[in-house]
Design a protein around this motif. Structure first.
Motif, mmCIF file in Angstrom:
data_model
loop_
_atom_site.group_PDB
_atom_site.id
_atom_site.type_symbol
_atom_site.label_atom_id
_atom_site.label_comp_id
_atom_site.label_asym_id
_atom_site.label_seq_id
_atom_site.Cartn_x
_atom_site.Cartn_y
_atom_site.Cartn_z
ATOM 1 N N GLU A 97 0.856 -1.197 0.000
ATOM 2 C CA GLU A 97 0.000 0.000 0.000
ATOM 3 C C GLU A 97 0.882 1.234 0.000
ATOM 4 O OE1 GLU A 97 -3.424 0.295 2.625
ATOM 5 O OE2 GLU A 97 -3.012 -1.759 3.289
ATOM 6 N N LEU A 98 0.439 2.267 -0.720
ATOM 7 C CA LEU A 98 1.168 3.534 -0.733
ATOM 8 C C LEU A 98 0.179 4.679 -0.639
ATOM 9 C CD1 LEU A 98 3.803 5.125 -1.033
ATOM 10 C CD2 LEU A 98 3.485 5.014 -3.508
ATOM 11 N N HIS A 99 0.380 5.522 0.337
ATOM 12 C CA HIS A 99 -0.440 6.701 0.569
ATOM 13 C C HIS A 99 0.508 7.876 0.777
ATOM 14 C CE1 HIS A 99 -3.989 4.115 1.014
ATOM 15 N NE2 HIS A 99 -3.168 3.287 1.638
ATOM 16 N N PRO A 100 0.015 9.110 0.745
ATOM 17 C CA PRO A 100 0.932 10.252 0.872
ATOM 18 C C PRO A 100 1.795 10.232 2.137
ATOM 19 C CG PRO A 100 -1.207 11.003 0.103
ATOM 20 C CD PRO A 100 -1.360 9.551 0.462
ATOM 21 N N TYR A 101 1.271 9.751 3.252
ATOM 22 C CA TYR A 101 2.030 9.831 4.500
ATOM 23 C C TYR A 101 2.247 8.486 5.198
ATOM 24 C CZ TYR A 101 1.563 14.771 3.817
ATOM 25 O OH TYR A 101 1.640 16.037 3.272
ATOM 26 N N TRP A 102 1.864 7.386 4.552
ATOM 27 C CA TRP A 102 2.152 6.073 5.114
ATOM 28 C C TRP A 102 2.165 5.027 4.010
ATOM 29 C CZ3 TRP A 102 -1.472 2.071 5.056
ATOM 30 C CH2 TRP A 102 -2.788 2.419 4.766
ATOM 31 N N ALA A 103 2.838 3.924 4.277
ATOM 32 C CA ALA A 103 2.952 2.846 3.302
ATOM 33 C C ALA A 103 3.151 1.526 4.040
ATOM 34 C CB ALA A 103 4.123 3.105 2.360
ATOM 35 N N ILE B 128 7.688 11.179 7.945
ATOM 36 C CA ILE B 128 7.828 12.229 8.949
ATOM 37 C C ILE B 128 8.966 13.143 8.526
ATOM 38 C CG2 ILE B 128 8.342 12.716 11.378
ATOM 39 C CD1 ILE B 128 7.177 9.916 12.018
ATOM 40 N N ASN B 129 8.666 14.417 8.368
ATOM 41 C CA ASN B 129 9.667 15.406 7.949
ATOM 42 C C ASN B 129 10.424 14.978 6.698
ATOM 43 O OD1 ASN B 129 9.022 17.103 10.131
ATOM 44 N ND2 ASN B 129 10.470 16.044 11.452
ATOM 45 N N GLY B 130 9.718 14.377 5.743
ATOM 46 C CA GLY B 130 10.320 13.990 4.472
ATOM 47 C C GLY B 130 11.040 12.654 4.473
ATOM 48 N N SER B 131 11.125 11.974 5.621
ATOM 49 C CA SER B 131 11.795 10.677 5.707
ATOM 50 C C SER B 131 10.772 9.582 6.017
ATOM 51 C CB SER B 131 12.850 10.691 6.818
ATOM 52 O OG SER B 131 13.861 11.612 6.531
#
Length: 76
Positions: free
Chosen positions: A26-32, A64-67
């Protein structure tokens, strides 16, 4: 429960791991969620012949913060 550390030291256990494959679940903007496949090679002073095991895990990541950071690790 007993810690594996003293036994590993007593048996001179050495283990190495290597990721052999990754599949995106799964891939979402802020979690995967990714599926990780790995090989582990273990030797001990009693068994110098390498023992190879194959494992897999579902790894949950949060951006989180781009990482991308691991937030959950589920061996399967």
């Amino acid at each position: 429960a007993q810690s594996a550390g003293p036994l590993a030291t007593q048996k001179a256990m050495k283990a190495t791991g290597r990721v052999t494959g990754v599949a995106l679940s799964e891939l979402h903007p802020y979690w995967a969620v990714v599926l990780v496949f790995a090989d582990q090679v273990t030797t001990t002073k009693d068994s110098p012949q390498p023992s190879v095991s194959v494992s897999s895990a579902l790894v949950h990541l949060t951006r989180i913060n781009g990482s991308w950071l691991i937030t959950k690790f589920d061996p399967i």
